[in-house]
Motif scaffolding. Structure first.
Motif, PDB file in Angstrom:
ATOM      1  N   CYS A   1      61.702 -34.280  43.493  1.00 13.58           N
ATOM      2  CA  CYS A   1      63.009 -34.091  42.844  1.00 13.58           C
ATOM      3  C   CYS A   1      63.898 -33.146  43.652  1.00 13.58           C
ATOM      4  O   CYS A   1      65.098 -33.386  43.806  1.00 13.58           O
ATOM      5  CB  CYS A   1      62.818 -33.560  41.425  1.00 13.58           C
ATOM      6  SG  CYS A   1      62.160 -34.763  40.245  1.00 13.58           S
ATOM      7  N   ARG A   2      63.306 -32.077  44.160  1.00 15.42           N
ATOM      8  CA  ARG A   2      64.105 -31.123  44.929  1.00 15.42           C
ATOM      9  C   ARG A   2      64.520 -31.708  46.277  1.00 15.42           C
ATOM     10  O   ARG A   2      65.623 -31.438  46.763  1.00 15.42           O
ATOM     11  CB  ARG A   2      63.321 -29.826  45.114  1.00 15.42           C
ATOM     12  CG  ARG A   2      63.135 -29.040  43.818  1.00 15.42           C
ATOM     13  CD  ARG A   2      62.469 -27.711  44.047  1.00 15.42           C
ATOM     14  NE  ARG A   2      62.300 -26.978  42.796  1.00 15.42           N
ATOM     15  CZ  ARG A   2      61.766 -25.753  42.705  1.00 15.42           C
ATOM     16  NH1 ARG A   2      61.348 -25.139  43.799  1.00 15.42           N
ATOM     17  NH2 ARG A   2      61.649 -25.162  41.532  1.00 15.42           N
TER      18      ARG A   2
ATOM     19  N   ARG B   1      65.092 -34.868  46.808  1.00 15.89           N
ATOM     20  CA  ARG B   1      66.187 -35.799  46.495  1.00 15.89           C
ATOM     21  C   ARG B   1      67.498 -35.044  46.302  1.00 15.89           C
ATOM     22  O   ARG B   1      68.563 -35.469  46.773  1.00 15.89           O
ATOM     23  CB  ARG B   1      65.850 -36.600  45.245  1.00 15.89           C
ATOM     24  CG  ARG B   1      66.929 -37.607  44.834  1.00 15.89           C
ATOM     25  CD  ARG B   1      66.548 -38.318  43.538  1.00 15.89           C
ATOM     26  NE  ARG B   1      67.590 -39.245  43.140  1.00 15.89           N
ATOM     27  CZ  ARG B   1      68.668 -38.910  42.428  1.00 15.89           C
ATOM     28  NH1 ARG B   1      68.834 -37.630  42.065  1.00 15.89           N
ATOM     29  NH2 ARG B   1      69.573 -39.813  42.103  1.00 15.89           N
ATOM     30  N   LYS B   2      67.435 -33.919  45.615  1.00 14.99           N
ATOM     31  CA  LYS B   2      68.638 -33.117  45.399  1.00 14.99           C
ATOM     32  C   LYS B   2      69.212 -32.637  46.730  1.00 14.99           C
ATOM     33  O   LYS B   2      70.435 -32.656  46.935  1.00 14.99           O
ATOM     34  CB  LYS B   2      68.305 -31.921  44.505  1.00 14.99           C
ATOM     35  CG  LYS B   2      69.487 -31.007  44.225  1.00 14.99           C
ATOM     36  CD  LYS B   2      69.077 -29.835  43.359  1.00 14.99           C
ATOM     37  CE  LYS B   2      70.257 -28.888  43.130  1.00 14.99           C
ATOM     38  NZ  LYS B   2      69.857 -27.716  42.302  1.00 14.99           N
ATOM     39  N   ASP B   3      68.342 -32.215  47.646  1.00 15.85           N
ATOM     40  CA  ASP B   3      68.811 -31.769  48.964  1.00 15.85           C
ATOM     41  C   ASP B   3      69.468 -32.922  49.727  1.00 15.85           C
ATOM     42  O   ASP B   3      70.504 -32.734  50.389  1.00 15.85           O
ATOM     43  CB  ASP B   3      67.642 -31.213  49.770  1.00 15.85           C
ATOM     44  CG  ASP B   3      67.139 -29.880  49.218  1.00 15.85           C
ATOM     45  OD1 ASP B   3      67.903 -29.229  48.488  1.00 15.85           O
ATOM     46  OD2 ASP B   3      65.993 -29.508  49.523  1.00 15.85           O
TER      47      ASP B   3
ATOM     48  N   SER C   1      64.146 -41.981  44.799  1.00 15.33           N
ATOM     49  CA  SER C   1      64.356 -42.231  43.368  1.00 15.33           C
ATOM     50  C   SER C   1      63.291 -43.175  42.822  1.00 15.33           C
ATOM     51  O   SER C   1      62.770 -42.975  41.720  1.00 15.33           O
ATOM     52  CB  SER C   1      65.756 -42.807  43.129  1.00 15.33           C
ATOM     53  OG  SER C   1      66.762 -41.905  43.543  1.00 15.33           O
TER      54      SER C   1
ATOM     55  N   ARG D   1      66.722 -37.590  35.686  1.00 15.64           N
ATOM     56  CA  ARG D   1      67.016 -36.393  34.893  1.00 15.64           C
ATOM     57  C   ARG D   1      65.783 -35.944  34.117  1.00 15.64           C
ATOM     58  O   ARG D   1      65.479 -34.744  34.052  1.00 15.64           O
ATOM     59  CB  ARG D   1      68.185 -36.688  33.951  1.00 15.64           C
ATOM     60  CG  ARG D   1      68.691 -35.472  33.204  1.00 15.64           C
ATOM     61  CD  ARG D   1      69.932 -35.847  32.426  1.00 15.64           C
ATOM     62  NE  ARG D   1      71.096 -35.958  33.290  1.00 15.64           N
ATOM     63  CZ  ARG D   1      72.150 -36.721  33.037  1.00 15.64           C
ATOM     64  NH1 ARG D   1      72.163 -37.490  31.950  1.00 15.64           N
ATOM     65  NH2 ARG D   1      73.178 -36.750  33.861  1.00 15.64           N
TER      66      ARG D   1
ATOM     67  N   LYS E   1      63.378 -34.331  36.550  1.00 16.12           N
ATOM     68  CA  LYS E   1      63.792 -32.987  36.934  1.00 16.12           C
ATOM     69  C   LYS E   1      63.434 -31.974  35.852  1.00 16.12           C
ATOM     70  O   LYS E   1      62.929 -30.886  36.147  1.00 16.12           O
ATOM     71  CB  LYS E   1      65.303 -32.957  37.203  1.00 16.12           C
ATOM     72  CG  LYS E   1      65.713 -33.628  38.504  1.00 16.12           C
ATOM     73  CD  LYS E   1      67.201 -33.860  38.578  1.00 16.12           C
ATOM     74  CE  LYS E   1      68.012 -32.596  38.423  1.00 16.12           C
ATOM     75  NZ  LYS E   1      69.470 -32.857  38.508  1.00 16.12           N
TER      76      LYS E   1
ATOM     77  N   HIS F   1      66.929 -23.784  39.848  1.00 15.90           N
ATOM     78  CA  HIS F   1      66.581 -25.205  39.731  1.00 15.90           C
ATOM     79  C   HIS F   1      66.437 -25.607  38.264  1.00 15.90           C
ATOM     80  O   HIS F   1      66.907 -26.669  37.847  1.00 15.90           O
ATOM     81  CB  HIS F   1      65.287 -25.500  40.483  1.00 15.90           C
ATOM     82  CG  HIS F   1      65.384 -25.355  41.959  1.00 15.90           C
ATOM     83  ND1 HIS F   1      66.074 -26.245  42.746  1.00 15.90           N
ATOM     84  CD2 HIS F   1      64.875 -24.418  42.808  1.00 15.90           C
ATOM     85  CE1 HIS F   1      65.989 -25.872  44.018  1.00 15.90           C
ATOM     86  NE2 HIS F   1      65.274 -24.772  44.076  1.00 15.90           N
TER      87      HIS F   1
ATOM     88  N   ASP G   1      69.933 -25.690  36.602  1.00 15.50           N
ATOM     89  CA  ASP G   1      70.672 -26.898  36.971  1.00 15.50           C
ATOM     90  C   ASP G   1      70.162 -28.108  36.195  1.00 15.50           C
ATOM     91  O   ASP G   1      70.950 -28.944  35.746  1.00 15.50           O
ATOM     92  CB  ASP G   1      70.538 -27.151  38.475  1.00 15.50           C
ATOM     93  CG  ASP G   1      71.321 -26.151  39.305  1.00 15.50           C
ATOM     94  OD1 ASP G   1      72.169 -25.442  38.730  1.00 15.50           O
ATOM     95  OD2 ASP G   1      71.072 -26.069  40.518  1.00 15.50           O
ATOM     96  N   ALA G   2      68.840 -28.203  36.046  1.00 17.69           N
ATOM     97  CA  ALA G   2      68.253 -29.356  35.361  1.00 17.69           C
ATOM     98  C   ALA G   2      68.642 -29.387  33.886  1.00 17.69           C
ATOM     99  O   ALA G   2      69.047 -30.436  33.353  1.00 17.69           O
ATOM    100  CB  ALA G   2      66.733 -29.336  35.505  1.00 17.69           C
TER     101      ALA G   2
ATOM    102  N   ASP H   1      72.559 -29.854  33.351  1.00 18.62           N
ATOM    103  CA  ASP H   1      72.946 -31.234  33.660  1.00 18.62           C
ATOM    104  C   ASP H   1      72.599 -32.161  32.498  1.00 18.62           C
ATOM    105  O   ASP H   1      73.401 -32.999  32.092  1.00 18.62           O
ATOM    106  CB  ASP H   1      72.241 -31.682  34.934  1.00 18.62           C
ATOM    107  CG  ASP H   1      72.451 -33.162  35.226  1.00 18.62           C
ATOM    108  OD1 ASP H   1      73.610 -33.584  35.357  1.00 18.62           O
ATOM    109  OD2 ASP H   1      71.447 -33.894  35.307  1.00 18.62           O
TER     110      ASP H   1
END
Length: 415
Positions: A144-145, A147-149, A264, A290, A293, A339, A342-343, A346
């Motif tokens: 997940c991290r 992918r976020k990067d 994903s 989501r 995360k 982190h 943010d999760a 969101d």
């Protein structure tokens, strides 16, 4: 079922504690006895041989407890694998703890290792041993991290491409909704400069769109009008030079988009196989990424968060209160797990579009003159209390059992 947080023994084994100041190339090690005297100080390299030497040192000295600044990485994994108790003391805490031993407060790796070891000796009732998540949760968090990067890189590169096109080929910027969509990238691969775009007519554009399976629903004549009414781009040899830059940016951006999709899909597979997946996928508008995360950042170690308040504080959605005499102030909580914040924010921001209770709570927060971010944190804190109970009991969220939601739907006060 409620979970008690893990605690340290009243006294360290053999009266020995160790502090390790983590670094990229080497680590400072300090071992102290029950009276706070440093009996060993050394530096170990950050490699396999160094980690083996560290574990051998701890075994010879009879040290079973180590204080360190970070909760992850090869060093922590090696300590946990050797059944050494690891206690995490954050860099912010360590910075404040230095003043115990002098007023200068200078940063020194060897001194910091001593401070960590001594704090582990003296503040045992306040400290908690690190309990790691399962391998499945750790792997999901990493994905997940990552992918976020990658999304951050995609956004930056898309902005760079847009700025380049504004100078070299403005017509391509507003042609489709998103500059990093596959249709935009396909168009720029085929028509990378003004000279090539000048070949297009409404009929030719319609034929090309059909050849790549365009399903956007926009009339090709409208798209062509956008193209020819935009400011003209650079043509000729100068335009060809800019086209090479366009191709480089587009190729890199396409690779990023494809890798984000691959990650994903991987996250979806990992989430489906996780034992806690049903809890987080049951939340309104949680979706797949989501939900993943939320699961990854909260983790699956129930004893880490014995109360919903502990989870809300770590997530940074509970305010920070300061009080001195008659003065009392409530402010934003800066120290938190970014982190996790943010999760949850969101998720909370979007949940109001599918859950009437969430929409009402957000609306009332805005009516109290809170801005969007503050109102979202208020909603996130409320959601965390619900998520915590579902998580602790290992049950999915059920709107029918959500009393505040049902009271709102039936227009009566909650019990």
């Amino acid at each position: 079922m409620k979970y008690a947080p893990p605690v340290l023994a009243t006294e360290p084994t053999n009266g020995m504690t160790c502090g390790i100041d983590w670094a990229g190339r080497d680590h400072a090690v300090s071992i102290i006895d029950t009276r706070g005297r440093e009996i060993h100080r050394s530096t170990i390299e950050h490699n396999a041989a160094g980690l083996r030497a560290l574990l051998s040192l701890l075994d010879r000295r009879g040290v079973d407890e180590v204080a360190i600044e970070r909760p992850d990485g090869p060093l922590v994994q090696a300590l946990l694998a050797a059944e050494v108790t690891v206690v995490v003391i954050s860099p912010n805490q360590l910075k404040n703890l230095r003043s115990r031993y002098g007023s200068a407060g200078n940063k020194d790796d060897r001194f910091d290792a001593f401070v960590l070891a001594d704090t582990l000796r003296t503040d045992r009732t306040r400290l908690r041993p690190l309990v790691p998540d399962t391998a499945a949760t750790t792997a999901l968090r990493t994905a997940c991290r990552a992918r976020k990067d990658l999304i951050g890189h995609r956004v930056a590169l898309a902005n760079q491409l847009r700025e380049h096109l504004n100078r070299a080929f403005p017509g391509a910027v507003g042609l489709f909704a998103d500059i990093d969509s596959m249709i935009s990238l396909s168009f720029l691969t085929r028509f990378d400069c003004q000279d090539r775009a000048d070949w297009l007519t409404p009929t030719r554009l319609s034929t090309w769109l059909a050849s790549i399976g365009y399903t956007g629903g926009m009339d090709p004549a409208v798209l062509h009008t956008r193209l020819i009414t935009a400011p003209r781009g650079i043509t000729g040899e100068h335009g060809a030079a800019h086209a090479r830059i366009t191709n480089a940016l587009v190729t890199t951006l396409k690779a990023l988009v494809e890798q984000i999709k691959t990650l994903s899909d991987q996250i979806a597979e990992q989430l489906a196989a996780h034992t806690d997946a049903h809890i987080f996928t049951s939340l309104p508008r949680s979706g797949t990424v989501r939900a993943a995360k939320l699961l990854a950042e909260i983790g699956d170690c129930r004893s880490r968060f014995p109360t919903p308040e502990s989870l809300a504080c770590l997530a940074g959605v509970a305010p920070s209160t300061r009080q001195s005499g008659p003065m009392r102030s409530v402010s934003f909580r800066w120290s938190c797990d970014k982190h996790l914040r943010d999760a949850i924010t969101d998720f909370a921001a979007d949940s109001r579009r599918a859950n009437p209770w969430a929409a009402d709570l957000y609306r009332r927060a805005r009516a109290n003159k809170h801005d969007h971010s503050h109102a979202t944190r208020i909603l996130a804190r409320a959601w965390l209390y619900i998520i915590w109970h579902c998580w602790q009991d290992r049950v999915a969220y059920d709107p029918a059992k959500h009393r505040a939601l049902q009271a709102l739907l039936h227009d009566k006060p909650a019990a």
